[in-house]
Design an enzyme around this catalytic site. Structure first.
Site, PDB file in Angstrom:
ATOM      1  N   CYS A 194     -82.754  21.773  44.228  1.00  0.00           N
ATOM      2  CA  CYS A 194     -82.167  22.912  43.509  1.00  0.00           C
ATOM      3  C   CYS A 194     -81.490  22.476  42.211  1.00  0.00           C
ATOM      4  CB  CYS A 194     -81.196  23.683  44.394  1.00  0.00           C
ATOM      5  SG  CYS A 194     -79.772  22.718  44.893  1.00  0.00           S
TER       6      CYS A 194
ATOM      7  N   GLU B 171     -76.217  15.275  47.137  1.00  0.00           N
ATOM      8  CA  GLU B 171     -75.897  15.064  45.718  1.00  0.00           C
ATOM      9  C   GLU B 171     -75.264  13.702  45.479  1.00  0.00           C
ATOM     10  OE1 GLU B 171     -74.514  19.011  43.759  1.00  0.00           O
ATOM     11  OE2 GLU B 171     -73.523  18.882  45.708  1.00  0.00           O
TER      12      GLU B 171
ATOM     13  N   HIS C 163     -87.538  21.018  12.659  1.00  0.00           N
ATOM     14  CA  HIS C 163     -87.171  20.457  13.958  1.00  0.00           C
ATOM     15  C   HIS C 163     -86.717  21.553  14.913  1.00  0.00           C
ATOM     16  CE1 HIS C 163     -84.310  18.571  16.804  1.00  0.00           C
ATOM     17  NE2 HIS C 163     -85.267  17.661  16.874  1.00  0.00           N
TER      18      HIS C 163
ATOM     19  N   ASN D 122     -78.901  17.224  39.873  1.00  0.00           N
ATOM     20  CA  ASN D 122     -78.033  17.051  38.694  1.00  0.00           C
ATOM     21  C   ASN D 122     -76.950  16.019  39.025  1.00  0.00           C
ATOM     22  OD1 ASN D 122     -79.515  19.160  37.671  1.00  0.00           O
ATOM     23  ND2 ASN D 122     -77.994  20.703  38.207  1.00  0.00           N
TER      24      ASN D 122
HETATM   25  C1  PEP Z   1     -76.823  19.736  41.302  1.00  0.00           C
HETATM   26  O1  PEP Z   1     -75.880  18.950  41.243  1.00  0.00           O
HETATM   27  O2  PEP Z   1     -78.005  19.388  41.142  1.00  0.00           O
HETATM   28  C2  PEP Z   1     -76.588  21.157  41.542  1.00  0.00           C
HETATM   29  C3  PEP Z   1     -77.585  22.005  41.707  1.00  0.00           C
HETATM   30  O3  PEP Z   1     -75.308  21.573  41.524  1.00  0.00           O
HETATM   31  P1  PEP Z   1     -74.466  21.810  40.178  1.00  0.00           P
HETATM   32  O4  PEP Z   1     -75.389  21.733  39.046  1.00  0.00           O
HETATM   33  O5  PEP Z   1     -73.838  23.139  40.348  1.00  0.00           O
HETATM   34  O6  PEP Z   1     -73.482  20.701  40.242  1.00  0.00           O
HETATM   35 MG    MG Z   2     -73.956  19.583  41.989  1.00  0.00          MG
END
Ligand code: PEP
Ligand code: MG
Length: 885
Positions: free
Chosen positions: A829, A743, A453, A766
């Site tokens: 990003c 975000e 794995h 993210n």
């Molecule tokens: C995100 O939230 O996608 C981001 C790029 O910022 P971080 O990962 O630093 O929170």
């Molecule tokens: Mg972030």
């Protein structure tokens, strides 16, 4: 032996090579004509989509006038019918090849990567054929042919235990043992009727293709559920017997590097690839000081093979591996496959084919799987570095990494969240460890092999991975691992994984950044010419920026400035700033951080040489900078010269129940504005300094975690004020661009009004994923596996962008933002930025660029180019097994 091409009276042959053969239904035993088979003549109607890649490839070899033995192709429909019990008239099929002709059957799926059942040779062998062949080729050769068939048939068709048919040197006694073993297991003697043998071979291959595991395996490689299997039946060129006989494979480039080089083997008196691989006493192909070569023994054969290689490369527009047989000095080309190759070789071969004018640059670009590039992109241990080896294992996924030992996936995730590289050390990994493996810089396991794995997943992730380091004793409960020499390492100790060599080194050995060769760079430069979406890198430090430049990122799309504060000398000043009682005290601490930040930015601008640099203002909750545990807090009290009780009280006050939704991002910028003031000043002063040495720099400043227009207005006003003072103080003019990270769902919905104050929006997917799902980035790992396994989520949305939900926010924000401001720059990003699937989404949504970690920049460049080319009609590599025209 001459290969008969005589037709059979019962099988009228059409001029286009198509022969009609009745198919017999086993169930009703009625003759029904439901399919055809086709002889591979130059004009026959053969297509990969109906007969599979092998049939098409063999037909190309026939067209190139290579000496291919007579071959007949069974299309997908026929094989499907066979699997359903409608058995073909194999007697008629065999008669087509001529009386007594032995045949082989090979699989021919649409894409070679989708696999297929193993080849069966020597069908038609029985006692009477043995006797007949013995007269021509000698008893030994005839026995060897029969034994080989009995072994293949017993294990692949009758599916008997291979241990019962261990390869043994052919002899009367060994053949008798194999036949007896068959009889004992099957309660019947070995089938003697060639037509029955062929029927069973075809039936077993057709059924094997329909089996669940074969289905799952090929679907994992991108095969559609309804993917068909074709079969090719070929007259046997024997390879054993009188005169110069034997089998071999030859290829014309090195499988690892792709450099031109003749490699392969030839072995006298053997058949097929298996014998060539396993047998001792094989000949080298080219002259070699270590022993005799085919080139010396049969120079004309060798010269013809070289000719065929050239011809196949140009005619099939691919670097091929050719399987050949010599039958009493006569050369036969049995098969050709796309030469197996490592990623580095795949790149070099595609580039060389384009450079030689055999394929276009566009085609070279689409032929290399973007994911394969990541294998080439990993650091290696510097050969000059001091090595302190503590264990050895199997290097299952290349590259090298240093990090602190962690024993659990949760610890790996926590470490990654702190920005600390870690090595996940496990006895063996299981699917529950996936998120930990994503978070780790390398993986080390005590157990397992190349297909364990950890090995499979490590390779998939491009993660350096050493498995089967059995000299180690891992005691995860006690938090230690003991090496064979008695040294013990604890959680948090630094080690280096050299997965290229399969070694574990104590401490942090010096690493070399990946050396990207000319072919790699050339391919990516071609890709850049076809690409229509920008690719930047997420880079926080000068070292990251250098890496980003090395990978030819078009700028920095996200510089997470907080990562600059974790270095030891800055951390104490940072903590002083956090513990400041008044705005003046806070400013005093920030004044000490200012020159450090200014130097960071000046260096970043210098390295990026005028390319855009997008700097994100401070984002994380402040408690992340505080030490953990009483000991750490006591040290901090000493360093700040404050009572421990006060330090504890203040640390407790900074603790938050849900810090990811608490005092972070722009909320810090609003409540403690001095931090952003300092950062803005550092950026502007660095701008002036760096612009003195070259073209004017236009920094991009990005505000994190925005949810309201007013937040942007407040921060913008202060940053404008700082810019005005720096301009006045330094007597220099400069521009800057202010942007917002989207975000939060609210920022996406209100993108129209937010864009009034922002020249760009960058999607931090993210956090946006976390907030859209209401799913903690740090804790989701506990149940993510179950969720994916049960099909609640198709994929981990932190890994693959959720286009349905999070994607909708992206589209809404893009549309509303652009409506408010037509020249708004849009980008992504979050971690998703480097995934080909997300790039496809962003490209369709009209984004200007994607930004991802430096190591993924080449993958993103190539994937983006492939998307653009695909839109223009170039097929993707998945659907393009072999470039056969
Ligand atoms: C995100 O939230 O996608 C981001 C790029 O910022 P971080 O990962 O630093 O929170
Ligand atoms: Mg972030």
């Amino acid at each position: 032996m001459r290969v008969s091409r005589a037709g059979h009276p019962r099988l009228p042959r059409r001029r286009d090579g198509v022969c009609c053969t009745p198919i017999r239904s086993a169930a009703v035993q009625q003759h029904r004509q439901i399919a055809q088979f086709t002889e591979l003549t130059p004009k026959a109607k053969i297509a990969s989509e109906t007969h599979g890649w092998r049939a098409k490839c063999l037909q190309r070899l026939v067209r190139l006038e290579m000496p291919v033995p007579q071959t007949v192709a069974l299309p997908f429909d026929t094989v499907r019918a066979i699997a359903a019990g409608n058995l073909p008239d194999t007697a008629g099929l065999l008669a087509h090849f001529g009386e007594g002709q032995l045949v082989s059957v090979r699989p021919s799926s649409e894409n070679p990567d989708w696999g297929g059942p193993g080849t069966i040779l020597n069908i038609g062998m029985n006692e009477s054929r043995r006797a007949a062949l013995a007269k021509v080729h000698g008893a030994e050769a005839a026995t060897a042919l029969y034994m080989h068939f009995v072994q293949l048939y017993s294990t692949h068709v009758a599916r008997l235990d291979p241990d019962l048919f261990e390869p043994a040197p052919p002899s009367e006694a060994a053949l008798a043992r194999a036949l007896a073993a068959y009889e004992a297991e099957m309660d019947e003697s070995f089938p003697q009727d060639p037509a029955q043998q062929l029927t069973e071979v075809l039936r077993s291959m057709a059924r094997a293709w329909e089996g669940t595991s074969a289905r799952l395996l090929r679907q994992a490689k991108g095969a559609p559920a309804e993917a068909g299997l074709g079969l090719v039946v070929q007259a046997m060129a024997l390879g054993v017997g009188s005169g110069n006989s034997g089998s071999g494979v030859i290829q014309f480039a090195d499988s690892t590097t792709g450099q031109p080089q003749v490699t392969g083997r030839f072995q006298a008196q053997v058949q097929g690839r298996v014998s060539v691989r396993e047998g001792g006493g094989a000949l080298y192909l080219t002259r070699d000081p270590r022993g005799p070569s085919l080139e010396e023994l049969a120079p004309e054969v060798f010269a013809r093979l070289m000719e065929y290689g050239k011809c196949a490369r140009a005619g099939l527009r691919e670097e091929m591996q050719i399987e050949f047989t010599l039958e009493d000095g006569k050369l036969w080309v049995l098969d050709a496959v796309k030469m197996p190759r490592a990623s580095r070789a795949a790149v070099r071969i595609a580039v060389a084919l384009a450079e030689d004018g055999i394929i276009s640059r566009e085609e070279a670009v689409v032929r290399v799987e973007p994911a394969a590039l990541s294998e080439l992109l990993h650091p290696q241990v510097d050969p000059a570095a001091r090595r302190d080896p503590v264990a050895r294992g199997i290097g299952a996924s290349p590259g090298a990494a240093q990090g602190r030992i962690v024993f659990t996936s949760a610890a790996a995730q926590a470490s990654a969240a702190r920005g600390e590289p870690c090595i996940l050390v496990r006895r063996e990994t299981t699917p529950e460890d996936i998120r930990g493996m994503h978070a780790a810089s390398a993986v080390l396991t005590e157990r397992g092999g190349m297909t364990s794995h950890a090995a499979v997943i490590g390779r998939g992730l491009g993660l350096p991975c050493v498995v089967g380091a059995s000299g180690l004793r891992i005691d995860a409960h006690a938090g230690k691992v003991v090496a064979g020499d008695g040294r013990s390492f604890r959680e948090g100790d630094l080690i280096t994984i050299d997965a290229t060599r399969g070694e574990v080194l104590a401490g942090a050995a010096a690493l070399l950044e990946p050396a990207l060769d000319d072919a790699f760079r050339l391919l990516l430069s071609w890709a850049d010419a076809f690409r229509d979406i920008g690719v930047r890198a997420n880079a926080d430090t000068p070292a990251d920026a250098r890496l980003a430049r090395g990978f030819e990122a078009e700028g920095i799309g996200l510089c997470r400035t907080e990562h600059m504060f974790f270095e030891e000398d800055r951390l104490t000043v940072m903590r002083e700033m956090i513990f400041a009682d008044t705005s003046e005290d806070r400013r005093a601490a920030l004044d000490r951080l200012l020159p450090m930040q200014r130097a960071d930015f000046t260096r970043l601008f210098g390295i990026m040489q005028g390319l855009p640099v997008c700097i994100r203002l401070f984002d994380p909750p402040l408690h992340e900078f505080l030490p953990h545990g009483r000991e750490g807090l006591r040290n901090l009290a000493d360093a700040l010269d404050r009572p421990l009780s006060e330090i504890i009280r203040r640390a407790e006050a900074l603790a938050e129940f849900n810090p990811m939704l608490g005092m972070r991002g722009v909320r810090l910028g609003i409540t403690l504005p001095e931090i952003y003031d300092m950062q803005a000043r550092a950026i502007f002063e660095a701008t002036v300094e760096a612009s003195r040495n070259g073209a004017p720099i236009v920094p991009e400043i990005m505000i994190p975690l925005v949810s309201a227009k007013r937040e942007v207005e407040i921060v913008k006003a202060r940053i404008d004020a700082v810019a005005a003072s720096v301009r006045m103080e330094l007597g220099a003019d400069f521009d800057y661009r202010l942007g917002v990270m989207v975000e939060t769902p609210r920022a996406a919905l209100r993108a129209g009004e937010i864009a009034q104050h922002a020249s760009f929006l960058s999607f931090g997917t993210n956090d946006l994923t976390q907030m859209t799902y209401g799913l903690s980035r740090d804790d989701a790992g506990r149940f993510m596996h179950t969720y994916v396994q049960r099909g609640v989520f198709t994929e981990d949305p932190f890994h693959i962008l959720d286009v349905d939900g999070v994607g909708e926010f992206l589209l809404i924000a893009a549309e509303r933002g652009r409506k408010a401001r037509a020249d708004l720059t849009l980008s992504i990003c979050g971690e998703h930025g480097g995934n080909p699937e997300s790039i496809e989404f962003c490209r369709k949504a009209g984004f200007d660029y994607v930004s991802c970690s430096s190591f993924r920049v080449p993958v993103a460049r190539l994937a983006a180019a492939q998307l653009a080319l695909r839109e223009k009609g170039m097929p993707s590599p998945r659907t393009r097994p072999l470039p056969l025209r």
